[in-house]
Design a protein around this motif. Structure first.
Motif, PDB file in Angstrom:
ATOM      1  N   TRP A  45       1.709   9.120  -3.695  1.00 40.89           N
ATOM      2  CA  TRP A  45       2.401   8.132  -2.861  1.00 40.89           C
ATOM      3  C   TRP A  45       1.612   6.838  -2.821  1.00 40.89           C
ATOM      4  CZ3 TRP A  45       6.815   8.797   0.482  1.00 40.89           C
ATOM      5  CH2 TRP A  45       7.434  10.046   0.335  1.00 40.89           C
ATOM      6  N   TYR A  46       2.325   5.726  -2.869  1.00 38.01           N
ATOM      7  CA  TYR A  46       1.728   4.385  -2.814  1.00 38.01           C
ATOM      8  C   TYR A  46       2.536   3.567  -1.811  1.00 38.01           C
ATOM      9  CZ  TYR A  46       0.151  -0.268  -4.296  1.00 38.01           C
ATOM     10  OH  TYR A  46      -0.340  -1.558  -4.318  1.00 38.01           O
ATOM     11  N   ARG A  47       1.848   2.781  -0.972  1.00 39.78           N
ATOM     12  CA  ARG A  47       2.530   2.001   0.056  1.00 39.78           C
ATOM     13  C   ARG A  47       2.184   0.522  -0.059  1.00 39.78           C
ATOM     14  NH1 ARG A  47       1.334   0.133   5.464  1.00 39.78           N
ATOM     15  NH2 ARG A  47       3.246   0.010   6.727  1.00 39.78           N
ATOM     16  N   ASN A  48       3.210  -0.296   0.123  1.00 40.07           N
ATOM     17  CA  ASN A  48       3.025  -1.733   0.263  1.00 40.07           C
ATOM     18  C   ASN A  48       3.683  -2.128   1.575  1.00 40.07           C
ATOM     19  OD1 ASN A  48       3.546  -4.675   0.062  1.00 40.07           O
ATOM     20  ND2 ASN A  48       2.814  -4.439  -2.045  1.00 40.07           N
ATOM     21  N   ALA A  49       2.970  -2.866   2.423  1.00 43.90           N
ATOM     22  CA  ALA A  49       3.480  -3.205   3.751  1.00 43.90           C
ATOM     23  C   ALA A  49       4.671  -4.137   3.698  1.00 43.90           C
ATOM     24  CB  ALA A  49       2.375  -3.836   4.591  1.00 43.90           C
ATOM     25  N   GLY A  50       4.955  -4.736   2.554  1.00 45.18           N
ATOM     26  CA  GLY A  50       6.095  -5.606   2.418  1.00 45.18           C
ATOM     27  C   GLY A  50       5.838  -7.004   2.955  1.00 45.18           C
TER      28      GLY A  50
ATOM     29  N   PHE B  65      -2.789   1.907  -1.452  1.00 35.81           N
ATOM     30  CA  PHE B  65      -2.307   0.960  -0.460  1.00 35.81           C
ATOM     31  C   PHE B  65      -2.603  -0.455  -0.934  1.00 35.81           C
ATOM     32  CE2 PHE B  65      -3.131  -1.514   3.515  1.00 35.81           C
ATOM     33  CZ  PHE B  65      -1.815  -1.571   3.941  1.00 35.81           C
ATOM     34  N   ALA B  66      -1.571  -1.302  -0.922  1.00 35.18           N
ATOM     35  CA  ALA B  66      -1.753  -2.694  -1.342  1.00 35.18           C
ATOM     36  C   ALA B  66      -2.464  -3.456  -0.239  1.00 35.18           C
ATOM     37  CB  ALA B  66      -0.402  -3.333  -1.636  1.00 35.18           C
ATOM     38  N   SER B  67      -3.648  -3.926  -0.524  1.00 34.57           N
ATOM     39  CA  SER B  67      -4.418  -4.645   0.481  1.00 34.57           C
ATOM     40  C   SER B  67      -3.769  -5.997   0.767  1.00 34.57           C
ATOM     41  CB  SER B  67      -5.858  -4.841   0.012  1.00 34.57           C
ATOM     42  OG  SER B  67      -5.882  -5.548  -1.219  1.00 34.57           O
ATOM     43  N   GLY B  68      -4.123  -6.591   1.882  1.00 34.93           N
ATOM     44  CA  GLY B  68      -3.547  -7.878   2.253  1.00 34.93           C
ATOM     45  C   GLY B  68      -2.352  -7.698   3.165  1.00 34.93           C
ATOM     46  N   SER B  69      -1.567  -8.746   3.291  1.00 33.41           N
ATOM     47  CA  SER B  69      -0.437  -8.740   4.224  1.00 33.41           C
ATOM     48  C   SER B  69       0.793  -8.061   3.653  1.00 33.41           C
ATOM     49  CB  SER B  69      -0.093 -10.179   4.620  1.00 33.41           C
ATOM     50  OG  SER B  69       0.214 -10.955   3.468  1.00 33.41           O
ATOM     51  N   GLY B  70       0.806  -7.755   2.364  1.00 34.96           N
ATOM     52  CA  GLY B  70       1.957  -7.105   1.756  1.00 34.96           C
ATOM     53  C   GLY B  70       2.902  -8.100   1.117  1.00 34.96           C
ATOM     54  N   GLU B  71       3.683  -7.617   0.153  1.00 36.80           N
ATOM     55  CA  GLU B  71       4.622  -8.466  -0.576  1.00 36.80           C
ATOM     56  C   GLU B  71       5.905  -7.695  -0.828  1.00 36.80           C
ATOM     57  OE1 GLU B  71       2.351 -11.138  -3.643  1.00 36.80           O
ATOM     58  OE2 GLU B  71       1.433  -9.147  -3.660  1.00 36.80           O
ATOM     59  N   ALA B  72       6.961  -8.426  -1.099  1.00 33.24           N
ATOM     60  CA  ALA B  72       8.243  -7.809  -1.411  1.00 33.24           C
ATOM     61  C   ALA B  72       8.175  -7.135  -2.779  1.00 33.24           C
ATOM     62  CB  ALA B  72       9.347  -8.867  -1.386  1.00 33.24           C
ATOM     63  N   PRO B  73       8.995  -6.126  -3.012  1.00 29.93           N
ATOM     64  CA  PRO B  73       8.983  -5.472  -4.325  1.00 29.93           C
ATOM     65  C   PRO B  73       9.563  -6.394  -5.397  1.00 29.93           C
ATOM     66  CG  PRO B  73      10.729  -4.568  -2.945  1.00 29.93           C
ATOM     67  CD  PRO B  73       9.917  -5.461  -2.074  1.00 29.93           C
ATOM     68  N   ASP B  74       8.814  -6.599  -6.446  1.00 31.76           N
ATOM     69  CA  ASP B  74       9.287  -7.341  -7.614  1.00 31.76           C
ATOM     70  C   ASP B  74       8.548  -6.791  -8.823  1.00 31.76           C
ATOM     71  OD1 ASP B  74       6.721  -8.473  -7.526  1.00 31.76           O
ATOM     72  OD2 ASP B  74       7.413 -10.302  -6.547  1.00 31.76           O
ATOM     73  N   GLU B  75       8.729  -7.421  -9.957  1.00 28.28           N
ATOM     74  CA  GLU B  75       8.100  -6.899 -11.176  1.00 28.28           C
ATOM     75  C   GLU B  75       6.581  -6.854 -11.051  1.00 28.28           C
ATOM     76  OE1 GLU B  75       7.565  -8.196 -15.851  1.00 28.28           O
ATOM     77  OE2 GLU B  75       9.438  -8.707 -14.809  1.00 28.28           O
ATOM     78  N   ALA B  76       5.989  -7.884 -10.451  1.00 26.75           N
ATOM     79  CA  ALA B  76       4.532  -7.946 -10.351  1.00 26.75           C
ATOM     80  C   ALA B  76       3.990  -6.898  -9.387  1.00 26.75           C
ATOM     81  CB  ALA B  76       4.105  -9.347  -9.906  1.00 26.75           C
ATOM     82  N   THR B  77       4.614  -6.761  -8.213  1.00 28.00           N
ATOM     83  CA  THR B  77       4.091  -5.808  -7.225  1.00 28.00           C
ATOM     84  C   THR B  77       4.365  -4.362  -7.639  1.00 28.00           C
ATOM     85  OG1 THR B  77       6.143  -6.079  -5.946  1.00 28.00           O
ATOM     86  CG2 THR B  77       4.246  -7.424  -5.306  1.00 28.00           C
ATOM     87  N   LEU B  78       5.495  -4.121  -8.285  1.00 26.94           N
ATOM     88  CA  LEU B  78       5.755  -2.769  -8.794  1.00 26.94           C
ATOM     89  C   LEU B  78       4.785  -2.408  -9.911  1.00 26.94           C
ATOM     90  CD1 LEU B  78       9.670  -2.537  -8.911  1.00 26.94           C
ATOM     91  CD2 LEU B  78       8.108  -1.452  -7.294  1.00 26.94           C
TER      92      LEU B  78
ATOM     93  N   LEU C  93      -3.724   8.467   5.342  1.00 27.51           N
ATOM     94  CA  LEU C  93      -3.006   8.746   4.094  1.00 27.51           C
ATOM     95  C   LEU C  93      -2.970   7.519   3.191  1.00 27.51           C
ATOM     96  CD1 LEU C  93      -1.033  10.500   2.348  1.00 27.51           C
ATOM     97  CD2 LEU C  93       0.807   9.544   3.761  1.00 27.51           C
ATOM     98  N   PHE C  94      -2.515   6.384   3.726  1.00 28.79           N
ATOM     99  CA  PHE C  94      -2.453   5.141   2.953  1.00 28.79           C
ATOM    100  C   PHE C  94      -3.650   4.278   3.325  1.00 28.79           C
ATOM    101  CE2 PHE C  94       2.053   6.419   3.491  1.00 28.79           C
ATOM    102  CZ  PHE C  94       2.345   6.652   2.156  1.00 28.79           C
ATOM    103  N   HIS C  95      -4.582   4.170   2.396  1.00 35.31           N
ATOM    104  CA  HIS C  95      -5.822   3.442   2.673  1.00 35.31           C
ATOM    105  C   HIS C  95      -6.384   2.951   1.345  1.00 35.31           C
ATOM    106  CE1 HIS C  95      -9.881   2.574   4.205  1.00 35.31           C
ATOM    107  NE2 HIS C  95      -9.349   2.628   5.412  1.00 35.31           N
ATOM    108  N   THR C  96      -7.089   1.845   1.403  1.00 39.14           N
ATOM    109  CA  THR C  96      -7.689   1.318   0.173  1.00 39.14           C
ATOM    110  C   THR C  96      -8.709   2.298  -0.412  1.00 39.14           C
ATOM    111  OG1 THR C  96      -9.290   0.117   1.549  1.00 39.14           O
ATOM    112  CG2 THR C  96      -7.333  -1.084   0.803  1.00 39.14           C
TER     113      THR C  96
ATOM    114  N   ALA D 119       0.792   3.802  12.912  1.00 39.90           N
ATOM    115  CA  ALA D 119       1.142   2.406  12.639  1.00 39.90           C
ATOM    116  C   ALA D 119       1.431   2.156  11.162  1.00 39.90           C
ATOM    117  CB  ALA D 119       0.034   1.476  13.128  1.00 39.90           C
ATOM    118  N   GLY D 120       2.016   3.148  10.497  1.00 40.24           N
ATOM    119  CA  GLY D 120       2.378   2.988   9.098  1.00 40.24           C
ATOM    120  C   GLY D 120       1.345   3.488   8.120  1.00 40.24           C
ATOM    121  N   ALA D 121       0.126   3.766   8.587  1.00 36.48           N
ATOM    122  CA  ALA D 121      -0.928   4.233   7.683  1.00 36.48           C
ATOM    123  C   ALA D 121      -0.793   5.704   7.342  1.00 36.48           C
ATOM    124  CB  ALA D 121      -2.305   3.970   8.295  1.00 36.48           C
TER     125      ALA D 121
END
Length: 370
Positions: free
Chosen positions: A363-368, A230-243, A222-225, A210-212
């Motif tokens: 590797w780092y993952r953000n759910a978006g 792994f960015a916790s929470g619901s995820g965010e779009a890539p921008d300056e702050a999230t990158l 693999l992707f876990h806090t 399921a993406g983990a």
């Protein structure tokens, strides 16, 4: 007597390969056929002897070289006898198909493959990649002092090869008709299919669970806090702050013993849904004011197999994703023989392949954004 026994000169011998060697002859014929498929290819010296020959003419030449009679034989009989005899005809066809297959396999694009490390495995047993950690800092040694012993910890992940393949046929009619397109079309498609299969396997591995991602040897995905990737929470779009958040998390990565390691984010991996937004974010512009500066510079990688809005930041110099082939066989292998069920030539393609994540720190993952 002294004059007659005096040396007359040096005797020189050569061990250069000649067309009398069946392997050299088959390779030369295969290259000559490749020149018909790809007119831009420049033939080697041995191959020039066969450039321009049709498939039946090449089969006839193979029979003659094998000492078999060809007088009075038509094209169909020549091709049939060449396929079922000890001549080099089947080997030449296999060589040509192998060249086309390799070129097609290497030309096929893959988003994740450049971010992975290729390894060779000697057999089909699981190979464990060991991670060492906990190596203490060096200590000063006095003039008469002794070197103190150190120690380290180790952990590992394993990779296992599996075999995949298919059998296809080229009809005798195509060979008699000198259909060079049929000879090239099948291996070209098989090479692209092999590259596509490997890319599918890498993509499936990345989005598994399921993406983990796959479960690692520490029983954590693999992707876990717990892995701090792994960015916790619901995820965010890539921008300056999230990158910036992703970069900070990767910079703070430590080995299994808690020592800092050097992780430098280099790539932003997205699916097609985020391609345009990511291109705008990473575009090199000339800002007119400080607030317009985008300080994070990453190379964009678009993987069409990634669905949704999840995105990844990767440092491939830190061992993470690896893919493996059997030693000596770096990609798909092709073999040909005279067909029995097929009236012509049977072509078998075999691929020994495996892939795995051997570390999570690169590797780092953000759910978006939802």
């Amino acid at each position: 007597m002294r004059a007659r026994s005096a040396p007359t000169g040096q005797i020189r011998t050569t061990t250069a390969p000649t067309l009398d060697d069946p392997a050299v002859r088959a390779a030369a014929m295969g290259e000559a056929l490749l020149c018909r498929i790809d007119p831009a290819h420049q033939p080697s010296a041995p191959a020039r002897a066969f450039v321009g020959l049709s498939l039946p003419e090449m089969a006839r030449d193979c029979l003659r070289n094998a000492g078999l009679p060809v007088t009075g034989l038509g094209a169909s009989a020549v091709v049939t006898r060449a396929l079922h005899s000890t001549s080099d005809f089947a080997l030449a066809l296999s060589d040509t198909q192998g060249r086309v297959l390799t070129a097609s396999y290497k030309a096929a694009a893959s988003g994740l493959k450049p971010l992975a490390r290729e390894v060779s495995l000697p057999d089909f047993r699981a190979r464990t990649f060991i991670r060492t950690s906990g190596i203490s800092d060096l200590e000063k040694v006095n003039e008469s002092g002794e070197f103190k012993r150190g120690s380290f910890d180790h952990a590992g992940e394993s990779v296992t090869l599996a075999t995949y393949g298919k059998v296809f046929g080229i009809s005798r009619q195509a060979l008699v008709n000198d259909d060079i397109g049929a000879l090239a079309d099948i291996p070209a498609k098989l090479g692209a299919a092999a590259a596509r299969f490997e890319a599918d396997q890498l993509g499936t591995l990345l989005v598994s669970n399921a993406g983990a991602g796959p479960t690692m040897a520490d029983a954590v995905a693999l992707f876990h806090t717990m892995h701090d990737n792994f960015a916790s929470g619901s995820g965010e779009a890539p921008d300056e702050a999230t990158l910036s958040e992703a970069r900070l998390a990767m910079r703070a990565q430590t080995d299994d013993a808690g020592f800092l390691i050097s992780v430098v984010p280099k790539y932003l991996v997205v699916g097609p849904a985020l391609e345009t937004a990511a291109e705008k974010l990473l575009a090199a512009i000339q800002p007119t004011q400080v607030s317009d500066v985008q300080p994070i510079r990453l190379t964009l990688v678009v993987e069409p197999r990634l669905a949704g809005n999840a995105w990844y930041v990767v440092d491939p110099t830190v061992d993470g994703l690896v893919y493996a082939h059997l030693a000596g066989e770096g990609g798909p292998q092709i073999e040909s023989r005279a067909g029995f069920d097929v009236d012509g030539v049977e072509t078998r393609v075999r691929l020994d392949f495996g892939c795995a994540f051997i570390d999570w720190r690169g590797w780092y993952r953000n759910a978006g954004a939802a």
